[in-house]
Design an enzyme around this catalytic site. Structure first.
Site, PDB file in Angstrom:
ATOM      1  N   ASN A  37     -31.090  -1.476  39.953  1.00  0.00           N
ATOM      2  CA  ASN A  37     -30.839  -2.216  38.688  1.00  0.00           C
ATOM      3  C   ASN A  37     -31.590  -3.626  38.721  1.00  0.00           C
ATOM      4  O   ASN A  37     -32.889  -3.601  38.225  1.00  0.00           O
ATOM      5  CB  ASN A  37     -29.739  -2.616  38.575  1.00  0.00           C
ATOM      6  N   GLU A  39     -35.261  -2.790  40.856  1.00  0.00           N
ATOM      7  CA  GLU A  39     -36.320  -2.615  40.510  1.00  0.00           C
ATOM      8  C   GLU A  39     -36.190  -2.254  38.532  1.00  0.00           C
ATOM      9  O   GLU A  39     -37.387  -2.393  38.328  1.00  0.00           O
ATOM     10  CB  GLU A  39     -35.840  -0.688  40.918  1.00  0.00           C
ATOM     11  N   ASP A  41     -34.956  -4.098  36.610  1.00  0.00           N
ATOM     12  CA  ASP A  41     -35.219  -5.075  35.968  1.00  0.00           C
ATOM     13  C   ASP A  41     -36.589  -6.112  36.427  1.00  0.00           C
ATOM     14  O   ASP A  41     -38.041  -6.164  36.107  1.00  0.00           O
ATOM     15  CB  ASP A  41     -34.044  -6.921  36.800  1.00  0.00           C
ATOM     16  N   SER A  85     -29.441  -6.344  21.989  1.00  0.00           N
ATOM     17  CA  SER A  85     -29.378  -6.684  23.397  1.00  0.00           C
ATOM     18  C   SER A  85     -29.663  -8.050  23.304  1.00  0.00           C
ATOM     19  O   SER A  85     -30.596  -8.869  22.330  1.00  0.00           O
ATOM     20  CB  SER A  85     -30.188  -6.437  23.798  1.00  0.00           C
ATOM     21  N   LEU A  86     -29.758  -9.046  25.037  1.00  0.00           N
ATOM     22  CA  LEU A  86     -30.197 -10.350  24.392  1.00  0.00           C
ATOM     23  C   LEU A  86     -30.899 -10.427  25.416  1.00  0.00           C
ATOM     24  O   LEU A  86     -30.997  -9.933  25.929  1.00  0.00           O
ATOM     25  CB  LEU A  86     -28.725 -10.930  25.167  1.00  0.00           C
ATOM     26  N   LYS A 109     -21.234 -13.382  31.209  1.00  0.00           N
ATOM     27  CA  LYS A 109     -21.828 -12.036  30.702  1.00  0.00           C
ATOM     28  C   LYS A 109     -21.251 -10.814  31.534  1.00  0.00           C
ATOM     29  O   LYS A 109     -21.454 -10.226  32.765  1.00  0.00           O
ATOM     30  CB  LYS A 109     -23.214 -12.019  31.079  1.00  0.00           C
ATOM     31  N   ARG A 130     -20.620  -0.319  21.530  1.00  0.00           N
ATOM     32  CA  ARG A 130     -21.682  -0.063  20.922  1.00  0.00           C
ATOM     33  C   ARG A 130     -22.126   0.475  20.649  1.00  0.00           C
ATOM     34  O   ARG A 130     -22.914   1.297  19.653  1.00  0.00           O
ATOM     35  CB  ARG A 130     -21.740  -1.607  22.013  1.00  0.00           C
ATOM     36  N   CYS A 411     -27.239  21.866  50.463  1.00  0.00           N
ATOM     37  CA  CYS A 411     -26.769  23.276  51.284  1.00  0.00           C
ATOM     38  C   CYS A 411     -26.844  24.203  50.907  1.00  0.00           C
ATOM     39  O   CYS A 411     -26.255  24.740  50.293  1.00  0.00           O
ATOM     40  CB  CYS A 411     -25.810  22.628  52.215  1.00  0.00           C
ATOM     41  N   CYS A 416     -20.175  26.375  54.276  1.00  0.00           N
ATOM     42  CA  CYS A 416     -20.375  25.249  54.613  1.00  0.00           C
ATOM     43  C   CYS A 416     -19.194  24.771  54.417  1.00  0.00           C
ATOM     44  O   CYS A 416     -18.291  24.712  53.148  1.00  0.00           O
ATOM     45  CB  CYS A 416     -21.227  24.338  53.242  1.00  0.00           C
TER      46      CYS A 416
END
Length: 654
Positions: A37, A39, A41, A85-86, A109, A130, A411, A416
């Site tokens: 998140n 990165e 922003d 959006s804001l 928020k 939404r 793998c 395994c």
């Protein structure tokens, strides 16, 4: 020189637009994370600044595109007006200047799923997510079982309001703890909330303890709110709604209020990723209008993440039941948001390579939404971490696979032990052998200690009594209960055993059909060809081929016979009443209430002799749709052809 700078800026805009669009698509459509998140922003802010500087905004830019449409089987509906959006900032001074001398409401928020509720005549009549801002998903039946949504209110006019559906941290921990498969657990409360709200069965939603907090009143005809958002909030409280916590502020008091919220966030019971400031003056806010993406009457404030520097000590490679091997960063312990952390998931090879990690590197770590430890940045980038060629669990060869833009490590060894845990978990599950007390964590311990190598070994655990009793979390009572459950599991049916083997594509309903066709005779079953099996109604060539291929393996065949030596097979009786839908063809659409999902309803019909198809035709007898009067394509087709449309209640009455 100026032309070169402009060309460089445009190139960077194209690069950022593409990268952020991929990240958004992965997050919203595929429930994956290809970057943190923090990165996202940072890159978003860089793109917004470049667009402002150059005046160029490309089609598809996340600064103008509200979001991706969620893929779902839920009914969809277009919003009356787009849900924007804001605009946001991490600088409290910017927010203070924006508020200025105006009265504003500063609130949490919340980090969940935005929902639009509609009431008519005092009753809840519709709930829509939404979605992508323009088209949402209808989840009315699910909203009715939220913990705190009023089903009836004093006001009898039409009321439309928006709010956030959330799940508390405590419920998040409780629900995750109930999921035995570690890979199936939810990463954070937001993901859990999204999955819970958008279930096809509101019975599941009800168990998830979803709560709703109102944050915006869209319409309430005939009510005088004295041109005040705060008065709207107060009125909503009077109607029985929980309203998001807020403080009344001006520019002079804003900084103090932000500080108070920041001190309280660590004790918040619901997830929050910042604050929202909203002008109290309704007409003033409306008069400001909107941009292409943002309303101008409100602004979001996102917390500046608490960063700590530490040193990377190791990359731990953690195999999962699906064969996926996740890189986990182990670093010198640091204090973050009041707790000590020393490890963080790196998610996949793409993120690991992007960070250019090396042992001994100085890294910055933070907690996404103050919960999940993440690496924000690698300050030294020595790039010395090597991707392992072999699996740390079984020593088998590994392989990097690329799905879309994401590279992950797997793998390749089908034997395994990490993969076996998943097959053993299925074998002991309720619909298979139903062995209580054998959780995935317990099976993992038994396999690691060498107690269990095959399904048959589960019936011979008494050899390890002393070791099991002395294991952490066990004791004499737990051991006795486990053995009693295993002994009870010896009495079972052939379809349950077949299902428990984990044959690809063979579910319990298919296993019953196959066993019934061959009179529950094991020898006849194993002698059957793929053609014989494919000829069974509702089985088909794919399931038939999986079944024959599984038992063509000599080792599996031998293991199956050795397993049967431990069991007492009881014959399943199929009553005449169960075949009451014989010869009838059904189509199922929309959400269901009385079943976990549409697949469960399909199996219910098929078990009683009915047939389920995907589209309405002249051969269809019934269309099952709880929204009997809707104008959906399948409803229209059914009316044209004279096909009866049934609600679930009407279907069950059959």
């Amino acid at each position: 020189m100026q032309e070169k700078e402009e060309a460089g800026s445009l190139g960077r805009i194209r690069e950022l637009t593409s990268l952020l669009s991929q990240a958004s698509k992965a997050y919203y459509q595929e429930d994956k994370e290809i970057m943190s998140n923090l990165e996202y922003d940072r890159l978003y802010d860089e793109l917004a600044a470049l667009e402002q500087e150059t005046g160029v905004t490309l089609a598809g830019s996340p600064t103008v595109k509200v979001g991706y449409e969620v893929l779902s089987e839920l009914p969809k509906e277009r919003h009356e007006s787009p849900m924007l959006s804001l605009d946001k900032t991490k600088d409290v001074e910017v927010l203070r200047e924006w508020v200025g001398e105006h009265k504003a409401l500063l609130s949490w928020k919340l980090d969940g799923l935005t929902i639009v509720l509609t009431y008519e005549g005092g009753s809840l009549v519709k709930a829509v997510t939404r979605g992508n801002g323009e088209v949402g998903e209808v989840i009315t039946s699910n909203a009715r079982v939220f913990q705190n949504v009023p089903l009836s209110i004093p006001y009898k006019g039409q009321l439309v309001l928006r709010g956030e559906a959330v799940i508390t941290y405590a419920d998040f921990e409780r629900i995750n703890a109930e999921i035995e498969d570690v890979d199936a657990r939810y990463k954070n409360p937001r993901n859990l909330c999204s999955g819970s709200v958008r279930q096809l069965s509101n019975e599941i939603t009800a168990r998830r303890s979803v709560r709703f907090f109102a944050f915006s009143l869209v319409r309430a005809e005939g009510v005088d709110f004295e041109n005040s958002r705060e008065r709207q909030f107060q009125w909503l409280k009077e109607q029985g709604f929980d309203v998001v916590e807020y403080k009344v502020v001006t520019g002079d008091s804003l900084v103090e209020a932000v500080q108070a919220f920041s001190q309280a966030v660590s004790e918040n019971v619901v997830p929050s990723d910042g604050l929202v400031a909203l002008y109290d003056d309704i007409e003033y806010g409306r008069g400001l209008g909107t941009t292409a993406k943002f309303p101008r009457d409100s602004m979001a404030f996102k917390w500046a993440d608490e960063l700590r520097e530490t040193v990377l000590q190791e990359i731990e490679w953690s195999p999962s039941r699906t064969g996926l091997i996740n890189p986990v960063a182990i670093f010198e312990p640091v204090e973050l948001e009041g707790t000590t952390v020393s490890r963080a998931s790196v998610h996949n090879i793409s993120i690991m390579r992007g960070l250019e990690l090396g042992i001994g590197d100085t890294i910055q770590v933070y907690k996404a939404n103050m919960i999940i430890p993440q690496i924000a940045e690698n300050l030294t980038r020595s790039k010395t971490v090597k991707v392992p060629d072999t699996c740390p669990t079984c020593g088998g060869k590994t392989q990097i696979r690329k799905v879309g833009e994401v590279e992950s490590l797997y793998c390749t060894n089908p034997e395994c032990q990490a993969k076996k845990i998943k097959s053993f978990t299925l074998f002991v599950s309720r619909d298979a052998l139903n062995m209580e007390g054998l959780s995935e964590a317990t099976l993992e311990k038994f396999i690691a200690r060498g107690f269990v190598h095959s399904f048959r070994d589960l019936f011979d655990l008494t050899r390890y009594r002393e070791e099991i009793v002395s294991m952490e979390g066990f004791g004499e009572k737990s051991y006795v209960n486990l053995i009693e459950s295993i002994e009870e599991a010896r009495k079972t049916t052939l379809p349950r055993v077949i299902y428990g083997l984990g044959i690809p594509n063979v579910g319990l309903a298919n296993a019953k059909l196959i066993c019934r066709q061959f009179d529950f005779d094991v020898e006849k079953l194993l002698e059957a060809s793929a053609e014989d099996l494919a000829a069974i109604d509702k089985v088909g060539p794919v399931i038939a081929e999986s079944f024959v291929t599984y038992f063509a393996d000599a080792a599996r065949r031998e293991g199956f016979f050795r397993l049967l030596e431990e069991l007492t097979l009881q014959e399943e009786q199929v009553s005449v009443q169960e075949q009451t839908l014989q010869g009838k063809t059904f189509v199922i659409t929309g959400s269901v209430n009385h079943f976990a999902n549409r697949q469960e309803l399909k199996e219910y019909i098929e078990a009683r002799g009915g047939k389920v198809t995907g589209s309405v035709t002249g051969k269809t007898d019934y269309l099952i749709n709880n929204d009997v009067t809707s104008g959906s394509g399948k409803n229209k087709k059914a009316r044209e052809l004279g096909v009866a449309i049934l609600s679930e209640e009407e279907f069950l009455a059959l």
